[in-house]
Design a protein around this motif. Structure first.
Motif, PDB file in Angstrom:
ATOM      1  N   ASN A 259       0.858  -1.188   0.000  1.00  0.00           N
ATOM      2  CA  ASN A 259       0.000   0.000   0.000  1.00  0.00           C
ATOM      3  C   ASN A 259       0.888   1.230   0.000  1.00  0.00           C
ATOM      4  N   LYS A 260       0.276   2.393  -0.177  1.00  0.00           N
ATOM      5  CA  LYS A 260       1.059   3.615  -0.365  1.00  0.00           C
ATOM      6  C   LYS A 260       1.787   4.048   0.901  1.00  0.00           C
ATOM      7  N   LEU A 261       1.366   3.521   2.056  1.00  0.00           N
ATOM      8  CA  LEU A 261       2.068   3.871   3.292  1.00  0.00           C
ATOM      9  C   LEU A 261       3.519   3.414   3.244  1.00  0.00           C
ATOM     10  N   ARG A 262       3.781   2.315   2.497  1.00  0.00           N
ATOM     11  CA  ARG A 262       5.147   1.805   2.394  1.00  0.00           C
ATOM     12  C   ARG A 262       5.998   2.607   1.402  1.00  0.00           C
ATOM     13  N   CYS A 263       5.367   3.578   0.715  1.00  0.00           N
ATOM     14  CA  CYS A 263       6.066   4.341  -0.320  1.00  0.00           C
ATOM     15  C   CYS A 263       6.366   5.770   0.112  1.00  0.00           C
ATOM     16  N   ASP A 264       6.145   6.083   1.373  1.00  0.00           N
ATOM     17  CA  ASP A 264       6.346   7.443   1.862  1.00  0.00           C
ATOM     18  C   ASP A 264       7.824   7.820   1.759  1.00  0.00           C
ATOM     19  N   ASP A 265       8.117   8.872   0.976  1.00  0.00           N
ATOM     20  CA  ASP A 265       9.501   9.309   0.801  1.00  0.00           C
ATOM     21  C   ASP A 265       9.832  10.534   1.644  1.00  0.00           C
ATOM     22  N   ASP A 266       8.919  10.875   2.582  1.00  0.00           N
ATOM     23  CA  ASP A 266       9.132  12.018   3.475  1.00  0.00           C
ATOM     24  C   ASP A 266       9.342  13.319   2.699  1.00  0.00           C
TER      25      ASP A 266
ATOM     26  N   ASP B 162      -7.894   4.892  16.437  1.00  0.00           N
ATOM     27  CA  ASP B 162      -9.183   4.854  15.750  1.00  0.00           C
ATOM     28  C   ASP B 162      -9.195   3.668  14.791  1.00  0.00           C
ATOM     29  N   TYR B 163     -10.206   2.825  14.922  1.00  0.00           N
ATOM     30  CA  TYR B 163     -10.358   1.657  14.064  1.00  0.00           C
ATOM     31  C   TYR B 163     -11.572   1.827  13.149  1.00  0.00           C
ATOM     32  N   ILE B 164     -11.473   1.302  11.955  1.00  0.00           N
ATOM     33  CA  ILE B 164     -12.634   1.080  11.097  1.00  0.00           C
ATOM     34  C   ILE B 164     -12.953  -0.406  11.179  1.00  0.00           C
ATOM     35  N   ILE B 165     -14.184  -0.745  11.499  1.00  0.00           N
ATOM     36  CA  ILE B 165     -14.562  -2.158  11.642  1.00  0.00           C
ATOM     37  C   ILE B 165     -15.678  -2.486  10.656  1.00  0.00           C
ATOM     38  N   ASP B 166     -15.534  -3.615   9.983  1.00  0.00           N
ATOM     39  CA  ASP B 166     -16.481  -4.045   8.951  1.00  0.00           C
ATOM     40  C   ASP B 166     -16.898  -5.485   9.183  1.00  0.00           C
ATOM     41  N   ILE B 167     -18.188  -5.727   9.103  1.00  0.00           N
ATOM     42  CA  ILE B 167     -18.697  -7.095   9.008  1.00  0.00           C
ATOM     43  C   ILE B 167     -18.995  -7.312   7.531  1.00  0.00           C
TER      44      ILE B 167
ATOM     45  N   ASP C 156      -7.105   3.139  11.492  1.00  0.00           N
ATOM     46  CA  ASP C 156      -7.260   4.358  10.710  1.00  0.00           C
ATOM     47  C   ASP C 156      -6.256   5.415  11.141  1.00  0.00           C
ATOM     48  N   GLU C 157      -6.061   5.552  12.462  1.00  0.00           N
ATOM     49  CA  GLU C 157      -5.105   6.548  12.938  1.00  0.00           C
ATOM     50  C   GLU C 157      -4.684   6.212  14.359  1.00  0.00           C
ATOM     51  N   ILE C 158      -3.416   6.461  14.643  1.00  0.00           N
ATOM     52  CA  ILE C 158      -2.886   6.340  15.996  1.00  0.00           C
ATOM     53  C   ILE C 158      -2.324   7.698  16.402  1.00  0.00           C
ATOM     54  N   GLU C 159      -2.790   8.219  17.513  1.00  0.00           N
ATOM     55  CA  GLU C 159      -2.359   9.531  17.994  1.00  0.00           C
ATOM     56  C   GLU C 159      -1.759   9.376  19.386  1.00  0.00           C
ATOM     57  N   LEU C 160      -0.522   9.813  19.557  1.00  0.00           N
ATOM     58  CA  LEU C 160       0.148   9.783  20.858  1.00  0.00           C
ATOM     59  C   LEU C 160       0.270  11.202  21.397  1.00  0.00           C
TER      60      LEU C 160
ATOM     61  N   ASP D   8       6.508   7.833  14.053  1.00  0.00           N
ATOM     62  CA  ASP D   8       6.822   6.403  14.156  1.00  0.00           C
ATOM     63  C   ASP D   8       5.561   5.546  14.064  1.00  0.00           C
ATOM     64  N   MET D   9       4.441   6.097  14.509  1.00  0.00           N
ATOM     65  CA  MET D   9       3.183   5.353  14.477  1.00  0.00           C
ATOM     66  C   MET D   9       2.551   5.324  13.087  1.00  0.00           C
ATOM     67  N   ASP D  10       2.995   6.219  12.204  1.00  0.00           N
ATOM     68  CA  ASP D  10       2.385   6.307  10.876  1.00  0.00           C
ATOM     69  C   ASP D  10       2.468   4.997  10.113  1.00  0.00           C
ATOM     70  N   GLU D  11       3.564   4.226  10.342  1.00  0.00           N
ATOM     71  CA  GLU D  11       3.725   2.991   9.582  1.00  0.00           C
ATOM     72  C   GLU D  11       2.660   1.953   9.925  1.00  0.00           C
ATOM     73  N   PHE D  12       2.019   2.103  11.079  1.00  0.00           N
ATOM     74  CA  PHE D  12       0.988   1.131  11.465  1.00  0.00           C
ATOM     75  C   PHE D  12      -0.395   1.538  10.958  1.00  0.00           C
ATOM     76  N   GLU D  13      -0.555   2.807  10.593  1.00  0.00           N
ATOM     77  CA  GLU D  13      -1.850   3.262  10.096  1.00  0.00           C
ATOM     78  C   GLU D  13      -2.134   2.599   8.745  1.00  0.00           C
ATOM     79  N   GLY D  14      -3.305   2.061   8.609  1.00  0.00           N
ATOM     80  CA  GLY D  14      -3.663   1.313   7.413  1.00  0.00           C
ATOM     81  C   GLY D  14      -3.506  -0.183   7.554  1.00  0.00           C
ATOM     82  N   ASP D  15      -2.851  -0.654   8.634  1.00  0.00           N
ATOM     83  CA  ASP D  15      -2.731  -2.098   8.845  1.00  0.00           C
ATOM     84  C   ASP D  15      -4.113  -2.723   9.014  1.00  0.00           C
ATOM     85  N   GLU D  16      -4.304  -3.855   8.364  1.00  0.00           N
ATOM     86  CA  GLU D  16      -5.607  -4.518   8.389  1.00  0.00           C
ATOM     87  C   GLU D  16      -5.496  -5.915   8.980  1.00  0.00           C
ATOM     88  N   GLY D  17      -6.605  -6.396   9.480  1.00  0.00           N
ATOM     89  CA  GLY D  17      -6.710  -7.771   9.941  1.00  0.00           C
ATOM     90  C   GLY D  17      -8.048  -8.342   9.511  1.00  0.00           C
TER      91      GLY D  17
END
Length: 661
Positions: free
Chosen positions: A337-344, A561-566, A581-585, A615-624
């Protein structure tokens, strides 16, 4: 039916040549089957005749599978029956007995050599694609160095012991409806250690059995002691699911007939000296309510399909791609996904696309608001990311003069962004909310606004938000800023980002975002609270909602913040998906006070906080993705509604994805 033409393909008795002999004979079997098909015989008829005449089942089944996949055999040709004579027996009997006898003699030498504690023997250079596949290895990238058999035994588990084992694990949703089956009397189990240069040791475990009667769905339960292997050391290369972390594996076989010979396979990623597992044959106490036939090409990888039989639905092992329903070597994806392509680099748009997927960082040249960049030639009127260069006095000179700000100027905080409903239709009105605060007081907040971004490109819709009790704002002055917006015709069905931004009078700016969805009429139930999701889970009906989890350790507050889908019913159970969706520290007030007392400035604290969030940005978008029994999903959501979940709470389901990695 004709006979298999044989040459002098077996002339040596060297045990190292056993594998070569078998592969050579397998090629002859493939040629024989193809010839018989050309004469009008059915594939299943040919297979049965060869097995009846004593050919090794492993070789014949492998040859039949190869012909079926490569010749595109139709069901009619597969089941076709043609009256035949018994000349296979007349013409083959002596050659077959010679071949089988020699193979048996070589296997006996191999067995006696290993029992005597001899050294590991190297495998022949010829590649056995089925062995590589069973081990989860890729020919060309891996090489098998040597092997040794450490266990081979017939086992029968008494019914009373089997019932006791199932009862012990009756709390597991995947086991609680199982009972011992009399369709299988016992198992032939074998464990072989393979040395893989550069990789270490792998132990291949094979469980063979034959059915005594017809059975619609048979589940083989394999219980592995923790002392022998942990969950992370078990690899399922040929199907099956990990039902418990103890670990316990369940293999499912469907539509078996009396006399069918089957095999379950898994790998333990280390060298074993013996095998100490318990294997049970079980059936469902009640027929599962959720079933789906195995139809290759329908996009669903269900029981009865694997990456070998239907890679169209099940995909391939790493490093392989599916072409014409066959796994072949392919190029690897650079990203998921595009999160892995962040070139800062704020001047580029980051994308992950193509086949294979690669990262693209494209320069931003258009004047578009909301992308946090002002390209050359753009101004504030066309792009509010640009600096406002009007002649009016600056906000700092005009507005800070009346404020009693002592010490460092603090940045605003933007948290708890919500879009209600989270899944809207064209023409429907949505409410956007966010909590915005400022350490220097509410009067230091200059403006708060929202921007809508499409996932692939800037959408450019912008609107002001307020906390004055108007435009959907419920309570004036409660720090919850609100705006309403109608989903217009410019939206397409799909996912969008809603960004909320806040700027103070010193020019400091913060933002936060949440994802929402535009759907077709009547597609997905939109849930505004967890109670709605719990109701939908009871019937496994499609629904979408969100959930915010807050964890305060006294120093840092973590808001996720999570997005949850059935998604709905699937063959494995009720399909459920969650996305970070987002992690805020954020540092707590007490932590900030301590850091200030230790001599840090507010700017340094804000910088540390920004680094933590980056540092938390890399986890945003992770799905299960998980498959639940409906009762288990309801119980999990009810628990999650009231408290934070431990990761072990998900053990009742079959889960995978980055979130659970």
């Amino acid at each position: 039916m004709s006979h298999i033409k044989r040459g002098a393909c077996i002339t040596e008795t060297n045990p190292d040549e056993t594998e070569t002999v078998l592969l050579s004979f397998e090629k002859e079997a493939i040629g024989y089957i193809e010839d018989e098909l050309a004469q009008g015989y059915g594939l299943e008829q040919i297979r049965k005749r060869l097995l009846d005449e004593g050919f090794p089942a492993k070789i014949i089944n492998a040859a039949v599978m190869f012909v079926e996949q490569n010749s595109k055999i139709t069901p009619h040709v597969k089941q076709k029956e043609v009256k035949e004579e018994t000349h296979v027996t007349r013409r083959f009997h002596i050659p077959i007995l010679l071949v089988i006898g020699l193979i048996g003699f070589l296997v006996l030498i191999f067995f006696l050599t290993n029992i005597g504690g001899g050294e590991d023997k190297p495998l022949p250079e010829k590649i056995d694609i089925f062995l590589y596949d069973n081990l989860g290895l890729i020919p060309g990238e891996h090489k098998i160095g040597s092997s040794r058999q450490v266990y081979s035994r017939d086992e029968i588990i008494p019914a009373q012991l089997a019932e006791g084992i199932l009862q012990t694990h009756s709390g597991n949703a995947l086991i609680k409806n199982l009972e011992p089956s009399n369709a299988v009397r016992g198992f032939k189990k074998r464990a072989t250690v393979f040395e893989i240069p550069g990789e270490g040791s792998k132990t291949l475990v094979e469980i063979r059995f034959q059915t005594e009667r017809d059975v619609e769905t048979l589940k083989i339960v394999e219980s592995i002691p923790k002392s022998m292997a942990t969950e992370g050391q078990v690899t399922l290369t040929q199907g099956g699911i990990l039902a418990e972390k103890d670990p316990i594996i369940i293999f499912t076989f469907s539509d078996l007939k009396a006399g069918d010979a089957e095999k379950a396979v898994y790998v333990i990623e280390k060298s074993l000296s013996t095998l100490d597992t318990i294997t049970l044959a079980t059936e469902q106490k009640i027929k599962p309510a959720l079933t789906r036939p195995a139809i290759c090409g329908d996009g669903n990888c269900v029981l009865g399909e694997t990456h070998i039989t239907c890679c169209q639905d099940c995909g391939c092992l790493p490093g392989l791609v599916c072409e014409r329903n066959t796994c072949v070597p392919g190029e690897k994806d650079e990203c998921q996904n595009k999160l892995r392509c962040d070139d800062d680099d704020e001047s580029t748009i980051d994308e992950c696309s193509g086949t294979p997927k690669t990262c693209k960082n494209m320069p931003i040249t258009d004047c578009v608001s909301g992308d946090d960049y002002c390209p050359a030639g753009c101004g504030y009127d066309s792009d509010n990311d640009c600096e406002d260069t009007g002649e009016e006095p600056t906000a700092v000179e005009e507005d800070l003069s009346g404020l009693n700000i002592i010490g460092q100027q603090e940045s605003p905080k933007v948290v708890n962004v919500k879009v209600t409903p989270g899944a809207a239709t064209i023409g429907q009105e949505v409410v956007i909310e966010a909590k915005v605060t400022d350490g220097n007081g509410k009067d230091d907040i200059l403006n708060v606004w929202f921007e809508v971004l499409e996932l692939a490109q800037s959408h450019g819709e912008i609107g002001d938000m307020n906390d004055d009790g108007s435009d959907g704002d419920a309570v004036a002055g409660d720090d919850v800023y609100t705006a309403t917006r109608q989903i217009g015709n410019l939206y397409l069905e799909g996912y969008y980002h809603m960004k909320v931004l806040a700027k103070d009078r010193a020019g400091n700016q913060k933002r936060s975002q949440v994802t929402f969805r535009v759907v077709g009429e009547g597609t997905v139930q939109d849930c505004r609270d967890m109670d709605c999701m719990i109701d939908a889970a009871g019937g496994c009906s499609a629904a979408r909602g969100s959930h915010t989890a807050v964890l305060d350790d006294g120093e840092v507050v973590e808001t996720t913040d999570y997005i949850i889908d059935i998604i709905g019913s699937a063959s494995q159970g009720c399909e459920f998906q969650l996305t970070i969706d987002e992690i805020e520290l954020e540092y707590t007030n007490s932590a900030v006070s301590e850091m200030l007392a230790d001599g840090m400035t507010q700017a340094e604290i804000d910088s540390d906080e920004n680094i933590m969030n980056a540092d938390m940005d890399e986890f945003e978008g992770d799905e299960g993705r998980c498959y639940f029994e409906t009762d288990d999903l309801v119980n999990l959501l009810e628990t999650w509604e009231d408290s934070e979940l431990e990761m072990s709470a998900w053990d009742v389901a079959d889960c995978d994805g980055e979130y659970f990695g």
